[in-house]
Design a protein around this motif. Sequence first.
Motif, short mmCIF file in Angstrom:
data_model
loop_
_atom_site.label_atom_id
_atom_site.label_comp_id
_atom_site.label_asym_id
_atom_site.label_seq_id
_atom_site.Cartn_x
_atom_site.Cartn_y
_atom_site.Cartn_z
N LEU A 73 0.83 -1.20 0.00
CA LEU A 73 0.00 0.00 0.00
C LEU A 73 0.86 1.25 0.00
O LEU A 73 0.53 2.26 -0.64
CB LEU A 73 -0.93 -0.02 1.21
CG LEU A 73 -2.21 0.84 1.09
CD1 LEU A 73 -3.03 0.37 -0.11
CD2 LEU A 73 -3.01 0.78 2.36
N LYS A 74 1.98 1.20 0.68
CA LYS A 74 2.89 2.35 0.70
C LYS A 74 3.50 2.59 -0.68
O LYS A 74 3.73 3.73 -1.07
CB LYS A 74 3.99 2.14 1.73
CG LYS A 74 3.48 2.24 3.17
CD LYS A 74 4.59 1.95 4.17
CE LYS A 74 4.05 2.06 5.61
NZ LYS A 74 5.08 1.73 6.62
N SER A 78 2.96 6.09 -2.81
CA SER A 78 4.13 6.92 -3.14
C SER A 78 4.18 7.30 -4.61
O SER A 78 5.12 7.99 -5.04
CB SER A 78 5.42 6.19 -2.77
OG SER A 78 5.56 5.01 -3.55
N ALA A 79 3.17 6.88 -5.39
CA ALA A 79 3.17 7.19 -6.82
C ALA A 79 3.04 8.70 -7.03
O ALA A 79 2.24 9.37 -6.37
CB ALA A 79 2.03 6.46 -7.52
N GLN A 80 3.84 9.25 -7.91
CA GLN A 80 3.82 10.68 -8.19
C GLN A 80 2.52 11.13 -8.84
O GLN A 80 2.19 12.32 -8.83
CB GLN A 80 5.01 11.06 -9.08
CG GLN A 80 6.36 10.86 -8.39
CD GLN A 80 7.51 11.29 -9.27
OE1 GLN A 80 7.31 11.62 -10.44
NE2 GLN A 80 8.72 11.27 -8.70
N THR A 81 1.79 10.16 -9.41
CA THR A 81 0.53 10.53 -10.07
C THR A 81 -0.59 10.77 -9.08
O THR A 81 -1.65 11.32 -9.45
CB THR A 81 0.12 9.40 -11.04
OG1 THR A 81 0.03 8.17 -10.32
CG2 THR A 81 1.12 9.26 -12.18
N LEU A 82 -0.43 10.39 -7.82
CA LEU A 82 -1.47 10.57 -6.80
C LEU A 82 -1.45 12.03 -6.35
O LEU A 82 -0.38 12.58 -6.07
CB LEU A 82 -1.21 9.64 -5.61
CG LEU A 82 -2.32 9.52 -4.57
CD1 LEU A 82 -3.57 8.89 -5.18
CD2 LEU A 82 -1.84 8.69 -3.38
N ASN A 89 -2.43 12.48 3.09
CA ASN A 89 -3.45 11.89 3.96
C ASN A 89 -3.21 10.40 4.15
O ASN A 89 -3.28 9.87 5.27
CB ASN A 89 -4.83 12.17 3.36
CG ASN A 89 -5.95 11.73 4.29
OD1 ASN A 89 -5.73 11.53 5.49
ND2 ASN A 89 -7.16 11.58 3.76
N VAL A 90 -2.92 9.70 3.06
CA VAL A 90 -2.67 8.26 3.14
C VAL A 90 -1.44 7.98 3.99
O VAL A 90 -1.44 7.07 4.84
CB VAL A 90 -2.51 7.66 1.72
CG1 VAL A 90 -2.03 6.22 1.79
CG2 VAL A 90 -3.82 7.74 0.96
N ALA A 91 -0.38 8.75 3.78
CA ALA A 91 0.85 8.53 4.54
C ALA A 91 0.61 8.74 6.02
O ALA A 91 1.12 8.00 6.88
CB ALA A 91 1.95 9.47 4.04
N SER A 92 -0.21 9.74 6.36
CA SER A 92 -0.52 10.00 7.77
C SER A 92 -1.30 8.86 8.39
O SER A 92 -1.02 8.43 9.51
CB SER A 92 -1.31 11.31 7.89
OG SER A 92 -1.74 11.53 9.21
N LEU A 93 -2.26 8.33 7.63
CA LEU A 93 -3.05 7.21 8.13
C LEU A 93 -2.19 5.97 8.36
O LEU A 93 -2.31 5.28 9.37
CB LEU A 93 -4.18 6.89 7.14
CG LEU A 93 -5.32 7.92 7.06
CD1 LEU A 93 -6.20 7.64 5.85
CD2 LEU A 93 -6.14 7.89 8.34
N CYS A 120 -9.71 4.20 2.40
CA CYS A 120 -10.75 3.99 1.39
C CYS A 120 -11.42 5.33 1.04
O CYS A 120 -11.67 5.64 -0.13
CB CYS A 120 -11.77 3.00 1.92
SG CYS A 120 -13.08 2.60 0.74
N ALA A 121 -11.67 6.12 2.06
CA ALA A 121 -12.32 7.41 1.82
C ALA A 121 -11.44 8.32 0.99
O ALA A 121 -11.92 9.03 0.09
CB ALA A 121 -12.66 8.06 3.16
#
Length: 920
Positions: A73-74, A78-82, A89-93, A120-121
């Motif tokens: 998931l990490k 980490s994709a630059q397209t995100l 937000n994902v990294a914090s979660l 997911c959100a």
Amino acid sequence: MALVERNEELRTLNRLFADCARNRGQVALISGGVASGKTELLHTFAEHAAGKGATVLTATGSRAEHSLAFGVLKQLASAQTLPEAVAANVASLLSGDTDAARPDPVSIGRSRALILEGLCAALMEAAKSTLVVLCVDDVQFADGPSLQAVLYLQRRMRFARVMIILTEWALPRPTRAVFRAEVTRQPNTTHLRLAPLSKRGVEDLLRAELDTSTARTLAPVHHALSGGNPLLATALIEDFRAATRAGGGREKEMAVGQAYGHAVISCLHRWEPAMLEVARGLALLGDAGTPALVGRLVDMTAEAAGSVLEVLELAGLLDGGRFRHPVAKAAVLHGLGKADRAARHLRAAWLLHHDGADAAQVADHLVAADQADGPWAVAVLRHAAQEAQVADRLDLAMARLDLAARSCSDETEHADIVTQLLRVEWRENSAAAERHLTPLLDARASGTLADHNAVHLAKFLLWYGHTEDLAGTLAGLAAAASKPDHPAAAYLGLVVRWLAFVTPGATERIKSMPLPSGKDDPWSRAGAVLDAIRAGKADSETARAAEYILQSCRLGEQAFGAQLSALAALIHADRIDRAATVCEALLAEATNRRAVTWQAVLGGLRGEIALRQGDLPAAAEYARVAADAVSAQGWGVVMGSVTAVRVAAATAMGDHQLAATLLRQPVPESVFQTQFGLQYLYARGAHYLATDRPHAALGDFQRCGELMARWSVDLPALAPWRVGAAQAQLALGNREAARTLVSEHLALPGCRGPRNRGIAMRILAATVDATRRVSILAESVDLLHAGGDRFELARALTDLSQAHQDSGACEKARAVARRALQMAKRCQAEPLSRDLRPAREAEPYPADAESLSMDVLSEAERRVAVLAALGHTNREIGGKLYITVSTVEQHLTRVYRKLKVTKRTDLPAGLPRQLMAEDR
């Protein structure tokens, strides 16, 4: 790698992508064998989706990161397209995860549920503005928390613009069975199964890299070697190109090399170590590699090993449970260290032996390990060596015996093994085999060498010229053979007789020892034949006994000595043509069986036979080939015989330079304690005589006589030294001394044969007055005609021609000279042909015997024609055949008509030889 035969799957992914764009979330699970093109298909689609404006997030499962929570998931996050806000937000979660990893990817703890809900959100929010494609390659290696996230998202993305694409290995028993079941049971999941490339697919792959014609030619073979695995097929293309660059000439149908081996290893390293271990186990075991045995070898259950083998089969690495090419097998084993490989081979040998496998299979592993672990292994090696020897696989037999000898701790058995090793190695490399004599002599000295092994030791002591050790060994064997209750007395007696006959200079101690005789077995019969030869009594009865031996023995190590004895008997009994036929058959069999030393020995003997037939070119060639087959060291004392034949043939053909060169090559001094030394001395004396050195020649002939007298083997068939000495005395002007020597020669019991007697009569004629010379030479011609020596017959005819000339019978002299010249030419006896130069100027013959058939003549006509061709008058012919002169004239008239000639001088000189061949 080109994407081949994946268009249908690509179209399916594009259709799912289109559905996803309409707010219908999709999951695609792509299954395929190792290196089946799953990753290439995934990347191709990802590029297509990115080109359509989708946000593509990619990750790859890794066995090394299997235990790293949220590792996959990490990678996605980490994709630059995100979008940057979503990524943060994902990294914090993910940083707030404190749950321990769970083996079950379906069950989720309370704290992790909160994290997954937030993830997911965040993704759902991102999907509102752009279509999101999540690509996870090799999902079977993904960590548990990431798989939980995939399932959590799948259950909530039914009406979102989110597409998940997963690739997995197609395994008989999936490693993530619970996860896979959960993924595939959802209605929005599509399962794509990638099959191996078809033959047409491999051709398409080749066509993309090579020209159409080459692709069509290589496709069937490349498909068979790759099993439709794209990675392996592509590697084969690289190998083909490498072979072409290396100058392979025309297109190769099978260019399998380094790239193919590397591709095989690449496939094996993509999964857990068990795959490589099982592959190595299978490579070691070869055809014996059942799942159960492979499992035991690598400390794995049969079920687990079987599962891995199925994976390898699906991947195209195996076909029917076996590697598709030896290069694959070699590549799998290449990474093993020497000690590791030896240990595995040793364990494989024990497992196979425990399961009752063939001795050869077990022995191959022991030899590969270069270890024999205990008496059981030594016994297996010996049994397998015997099987290899019977099959004439001497290289295998030697390797197995060598290891058995190094591993055996019992001194008696060790001596037995070394004896067998000596016997086998001698057949292929006689020079190398000599090193085994020392341990065997030590074993004899310590009393650990059995009689049957001492027999073989004695044979090789003779061969290598160890005459002092031979004398002691033969004395011990003779003592054993003289015991009436010895089970192998007859065989031991034959060996002692044979070696004593061949090496009389080393056998003084056994002359008075009694040896067994009179038994009705091959060994006793062969011994009796030798006794008859030694006594100078080789006759038709001896020849029949020799025939019996030759017909009852197949070429083999035990029978070889008996067969050589029988051939010697035929030679001594003047059955030269029969000896030639039998020797040719044995030589052909030795050649077929790749027994180099047997070939050399029989080839040398065949050269000696050809020399006695007067076929000088054949004698020279047989002896040359024999000499070249074995090194001088490997020949030992027998080199004396082979060199003698070459020197004698070269001398008779006038190549004195070659003869001198051969005589400059040193021979062991021990040669002169054997019969081979007599042959050598006689041939050297003949060379000295032909090159006007009569004193040197006389010295060699007299030394022959001294040795034969000392050894009590004064046999004309071995070396007619008196005849040679008589010729030397004639050259020195000592006619009376020459006549005395020839008379002694003719009185010997071994001089009853026509060849020996005919040669002696020719020399005797030179010692008498001219009035008796014609009759003596005529008798010599008749004898040599019967004896079958064409060269000696040509010499006798030459002398007879001169005798006729001296007596004033010029026409008869010319007729005989023509026949002598024709025969000398056929023998390539150049000096003799030069002496007959006046005959060369006479009118030619209309036909040669080679082009005529004697079948047109009756038996009586044939006899008359032969005697007439030999130069006899009608009266002489009538006297020999006990018919009137008138009858002779009538026969000759019919002979002339049938053979289409006009007079007796037109009769070809080859007629006597042809009749002689037909009579035999």
